[in-house]
Design a protein around this motif. Structure first.
Motif, PDB file in Angstrom:
ATOM      1  N   UNK A  64      14.454   0.543   6.549  1.00 33.90           N
ATOM      2  CA  UNK A  64      13.654   1.715   6.205  1.00 33.90           C
ATOM      3  C   UNK A  64      12.706   1.572   5.031  1.00 33.90           C
ATOM      4  N   UNK A  65      12.412   0.352   4.625  1.00 29.94           N
ATOM      5  CA  UNK A  65      11.486   0.166   3.508  1.00 29.94           C
ATOM      6  C   UNK A  65      10.056   0.496   3.927  1.00 29.94           C
ATOM      7  N   UNK A  66       9.389   1.276   3.104  1.00 32.85           N
ATOM      8  CA  UNK A  66       7.976   1.571   3.301  1.00 32.85           C
ATOM      9  C   UNK A  66       7.172   0.527   2.538  1.00 32.85           C
ATOM     10  N   UNK A  67       6.195  -0.054   3.186  1.00 33.08           N
ATOM     11  CA  UNK A  67       5.335  -1.021   2.515  1.00 33.08           C
ATOM     12  C   UNK A  67       3.883  -0.604   2.686  1.00 33.08           C
ATOM     13  N   UNK A  68       3.065  -1.036   1.753  1.00 35.08           N
ATOM     14  CA  UNK A  68       1.619  -0.832   1.835  1.00 35.08           C
ATOM     15  C   UNK A  68       0.995  -2.185   2.155  1.00 35.08           C
ATOM     16  N   UNK A  69       0.254  -2.224   3.243  1.00 31.93           N
ATOM     17  CA  UNK A  69      -0.390  -3.460   3.695  1.00 31.93           C
ATOM     18  C   UNK A  69      -1.894  -3.311   3.476  1.00 31.93           C
ATOM     19  N   UNK A  70      -2.461  -4.215   2.701  1.00 31.95           N
ATOM     20  CA  UNK A  70      -3.909  -4.236   2.506  1.00 31.95           C
ATOM     21  C   UNK A  70      -4.454  -5.405   3.304  1.00 31.95           C
ATOM     22  N   UNK A  71      -5.388  -5.094   4.197  1.00 31.27           N
ATOM     23  CA  UNK A  71      -5.915  -6.142   5.078  1.00 31.27           C
ATOM     24  C   UNK A  71      -7.402  -5.931   5.329  1.00 31.27           C
ATOM     25  N   UNK A  72      -8.031  -7.004   5.792  1.00 32.27           N
ATOM     26  CA  UNK A  72      -9.470  -6.998   6.081  1.00 32.27           C
ATOM     27  C   UNK A  72      -9.692  -6.566   7.524  1.00 32.27           C
ATOM     28  N   UNK A  73     -10.546  -5.578   7.707  1.00 39.65           N
ATOM     29  CA  UNK A  73     -10.912  -5.116   9.042  1.00 39.65           C
ATOM     30  C   UNK A  73     -12.355  -5.532   9.296  1.00 39.65           C
ATOM     31  N   UNK A  74     -12.582  -6.549  10.135  1.00 37.24           N
ATOM     32  CA  UNK A  74     -13.949  -7.007  10.401  1.00 37.24           C
ATOM     33  C   UNK A  74     -14.790  -5.903  11.050  1.00 37.24           C
ATOM     34  N   UNK A  75     -16.052  -5.869  10.688  1.00 41.17           N
ATOM     35  CA  UNK A  75     -16.980  -4.902  11.262  1.00 41.17           C
ATOM     36  C   UNK A  75     -17.331  -5.340  12.684  1.00 41.17           C
ATOM     37  N   UNK A  76     -17.429  -4.384  13.593  1.00 40.97           N
ATOM     38  CA  UNK A  76     -17.708  -4.710  14.991  1.00 40.97           C
ATOM     39  C   UNK A  76     -19.186  -4.981  15.253  1.00 40.97           C
ATOM     40  N   UNK A 101      -2.818   0.487   4.560  1.00 39.61           N
ATOM     41  CA  UNK A 101      -2.007   1.410   5.353  1.00 39.61           C
ATOM     42  C   UNK A 101      -0.566   1.300   4.873  1.00 39.61           C
ATOM     43  N   UNK A 102       0.145   2.408   4.992  1.00 36.65           N
ATOM     44  CA  UNK A 102       1.537   2.457   4.551  1.00 36.65           C
ATOM     45  C   UNK A 102       2.414   2.808   5.739  1.00 36.65           C
ATOM     46  N   UNK A 103       3.552   2.148   5.825  1.00 39.48           N
ATOM     47  CA  UNK A 103       4.488   2.447   6.886  1.00 39.48           C
ATOM     48  C   UNK A 103       5.668   1.501   6.860  1.00 39.48           C
ATOM     49  N   UNK A 104       6.578   1.711   7.793  1.00 34.18           N
ATOM     50  CA  UNK A 104       7.746   0.850   7.923  1.00 34.18           C
ATOM     51  C   UNK A 104       7.442  -0.217   8.972  1.00 34.18           C
TER      52      UNK A 104
END
Length: 140
Positions: free
Chosen positions: A79-91, A101-104
């Motif tokens: 049940x750990x919540x983590x924040x993931x920072x990632x690169x989203x390439x432009x289309x 984004x934050x989530x389990x």
């Protein structure tokens, strides 16, 4: 001097009793289909839209990220919540943006190289630059 319009120059402006007054925007819209450069405004806005560049991690940062990923694998389902920072390439053009984004984490797919969150979101591991949360406080 020729005064051809003296008879009408001082008459009041005609206001139709049969039709409502049209706003300036509505009057201008009548002529928009005749724009000479259709799509030019969209092209200018797209060119002006800024995108960021991808950050390349050094070996030390990659190792630290791999340690965090392994800790996630070891604690899946807790049940750990983590924040993931990632690169989203432009289309549409070069570059992109960084999103957090934050989530389990539901699963880390080693075959597809994806982090899969409980909400179904899939994040490519190669695009991740940071993982944060209470789970990682012991690593610091």
């Amino acid at each position: 001097m020729n005064k051809n319009y003296d008879d009408i120059i001082n008459l009041p402006h005609h206001v139709s009793s049969a039709r409502p007054h049209m706003s300036a925007i509505d009057r201008a819209a009548q002529f928009s289909p005749f724009a000479a450069l259709t799509g030019y405004d969209a092209a200018v806005k797209e060119t002006a839209r800024l995108t960021g560049e991808r950050i390349e991690l050094d070996e030390y940062e990659k190792d630290a990220l791999n340690d965090k990923l392994q800790l996630i694998v070891d604690t899946l389902g807790q049940g750990y919540q983590i924040a993931v920072t990632y690169f989203l390439p432009d289309k549409r053009k070069a570059g992109g943006e960084y999103i957090t984004v934050t989530g389990e984490v539901k699963k880390i797919d080693e075959y597809e190289h994806l982090i899969i969150l409980r909400n179904g979101q899939k994040i490519p591991v190669e695009e991740v630059i940071d993982l944060d949360g209470k789970l990682f406080k012991s690593l610091q």
